[in-house]
Design a protein around this motif. Structure first.
Motif: not given
Length: 551
Positions: A49, A118, A121-122, A125-132
């Motif tokens: 991510a 955030s 993710a923006e 376009g990846e899910p926020e869990d993956a970005c976290r």
């Protein structure tokens, strides 16, 4: 996202990135050129991510903006790449020209990571869990410590650069040392043969062998000019060692054209195409050559052909070794020339001295020369080494030098000698040794001088030696001396016929003479001896030197 070549020494970049990985700091490579700004590389195998975010359009745009800002700063400062994500730029330069940046990423521990999650993710376009999870993989430090981290990374980069410079210097020194060692080792090996001044062909062959063993060429050879005054006995010779793919005729042709080039200019190489065009033979690669000089004049060329291995280009190291060998060969030939001149003068003096002694008795004119010649012929027949044969020649020339201490009235007395007079004659071997013993160059020939009148059965003089206790030189000279004496006329007798002389030697084998040597002596070709006799008669017509074959 792929790495870009933004630094001349990739090893420095990789070392710095490796240390950043150890600190959990992802890194990216950023070009200085605005058009290429945002061409990135990121260590984020476990954080796809984060990698996707940095490669996204917003991520590239932000990197481009920072790169333009950093380009205006002498020492670029850390700046925010995304909310709570700080980029620490390390300048990558090539000869003081800035080429780009190695950017280390550190998370601001003083801020909530949610805005960064955030933003990623923006951007992706990846899910926020993956970005976290991606944000959690980046080391977090208080903002006030970012400057310390930046300084630490700059020191790390500088240390890597200094280490690379030292490693390069060490590599260069090691290469130079290896080349110098090869040159010194070659010169040391050649120096062991530099004293063999009487055997120039052996020295040249050894030079070729040592060069072939050191250089990565299939063959090494030497070609000499045809001028005998310059190249002596090697005039016109072509010698080589190795395993060329071409046949001997082709190698001789290559050596010939290399010699022509060496005589025309000091060029160090001949291209494969030039050689092929000139002689119609493919040399298998470029040919390396070096002149062999005597003073200001070239006398030959050392040539190496068909380089093998991964690197087939002729290098400066190859040429240095050829140059060292050529220089050694030049020194050798200068010394060999001086040695030949000294030997010629030395032998000339000996011949003049022995001729003066022989001239005391007109019946023995040329005797010492003939004895030396016969002894040499016998020595060669039994396989004596060339160096020993030459020493035997000298021993033959001086074997009767002690007669200078014998009264001329005794030497020239008509008729047979009294016992007292014969005792005077018998002292000439010891007188000869006393005359010559203070000349170190003649130490090895003295046994022949002292013992050439010893007998195999022990009844000779001066010491009554017997059998193989008589030195070999003396046993050889005894045969030659007796043959010439029996073949010469004396005041008290005529020369014996050749057949009678040979029969006498045969019958005295095992009593007067070494039987093995006597068997070989009677098989000699005596034509050269007869020509010497004729020359001596012509030189001094008064000499009654009629020989047995004419009697």
């Amino acid at each position: 996202m792929t790495d870009r070549a933004v630094h001349p020494d990739a090893a420095i970049v990789e070392q710095t990135r490796s240390r950043c990985r150890a600190l959990a700091l992802p890194t990216a490579l950023v070009e200085r050129d605005g058009a290429l700004a945002g061409a990135l590389a990121v260590d984020a195998a476990d954080s796809p991510a984060l990698a996707a975010a940095l490669a996204s359009e917003p991520g590239r745009a932000r990197f481009a903006e920072l790169a333009r800002r950093w380009s205006a700063e002498d020492l670029p400062h850390p700046d925010e790449l995304a909310p709570g994500l700080i980029a620490i730029p390390l300048v990558l330069a090539d000869r003081r020209r800035r080429g780009g940046y190695l950017v280390a990423l550190v998370r601001n521990a003083d801020e909530d990571p949610s805005p960064l999650v955030s933003a990623l993710a923006e951007w992706t376009g990846e899910p926020e869990d993956a970005c976290r999870r991606a944000v959690g993989a980046v080391a977090a430090h208080p903002k006030q410590s970012v400057g310390t981290i930046a300084a630490l990374l700059h020191w790390t980069q500088d240390d890597s650069a200094e280490l690379a410079v030292r490693e390069q210097a060490l590599d260069e020194f090691s290469g130079t040392l290896a080349e110098s060692y090869e040159e010194i080792a070659l010169l040391y090996k050649l120096s062991r043969f530099m004293t063999e001044l009487a055997a120039p062909e052996r020295f040249v062959e050894k030079t070729c062998e040592e060069l072939h063993a050191t250089l990565r060429f299939r063959w090494v050879g030497v070609s000499f000019v045809s001028d005998h005054a310059l190249a002596r006995e090697l005039a016109g010779r072509r010698l080589w060692r190795g395993e060329p793919t071409a046949d001997g005729r082709a190698i001789r042709s290559i050596l010939g054209v290399a010699l022509d080039r060496a005589l025309e200019s000091a060029d160090a190489t001949m291209s494969r195409g030039d050689v092929t065009a000139e002689i119609g033979v493919d040399p298998g690669g470029d040919v390396a050559l070096r002149r062999v000089m005597r003073g200001e004049r070239p006398i030959g060329a050392i040539v190496a052909g068909e380089k093998i291995g991964a690197e087939t280009d002729i290098t400066s190291a190859d040429l240095k070794l050829l140059e060292a060998a050529a220089a050694s060969m030049s020194v050798f030939f200068e010394n060999a020339s001086l040695y030949d001149d000294q030997q010629a003068m030395f032998l000339g003096v000996l011949r003049a001295l022995t001729a003066a002694i022989d001239a005391k008795d007109r019946y023995t004119c040329g005797h010492s020369e003939r004895v030396a010649s016969l002894a040499v012929a016998l020595g060669e027949r039994i396989g004596m080494p060339e160096e020993q044969v030459e020493r035997l020649r000298i021993s033959g020339l001086v074997h009767d030098i002690g007669k200078i201490g014998v009264p001329e009235a005794v030497l020239s007395k008509p008729g047979r000698l009294s016992d007292e007079e014969f005792e005077q004659i018998k002292r000439h071997p010891e007188i000869g040794v006393r005359i010559l013993r203070d000349l170190p160059q003649l130490a090895d020939v003295l046994p022949g001088v002292l013992h050439h009148h010893e007998r195999w059965d022990g009844r000779g003089y001066p010491h009554g030696l017997a059998g193989e206790s008589i030195p070999l030189f003396a046993r050889l000279l005894a045969l030659a001396d007796s043959f010439d004496a029996m073949s010469s006329s004396r005041t008290y007798r005529q020369a014996m016929p050749r057949a009678a002389v040979l029969e006498e030697i045969h019958s005295c084998a095992g009593t007067q003479f070494d039987p093995a040597l006597a068997r070989e002596f009677v098989r000699l070709d005596f034509d050269p001896y007869d020509r010497m006799v004729a020359a001596h008669i012509k030189r001094d017509p008064r000499t009654d030197a009629r020989r047995g074959e004419a009697a």
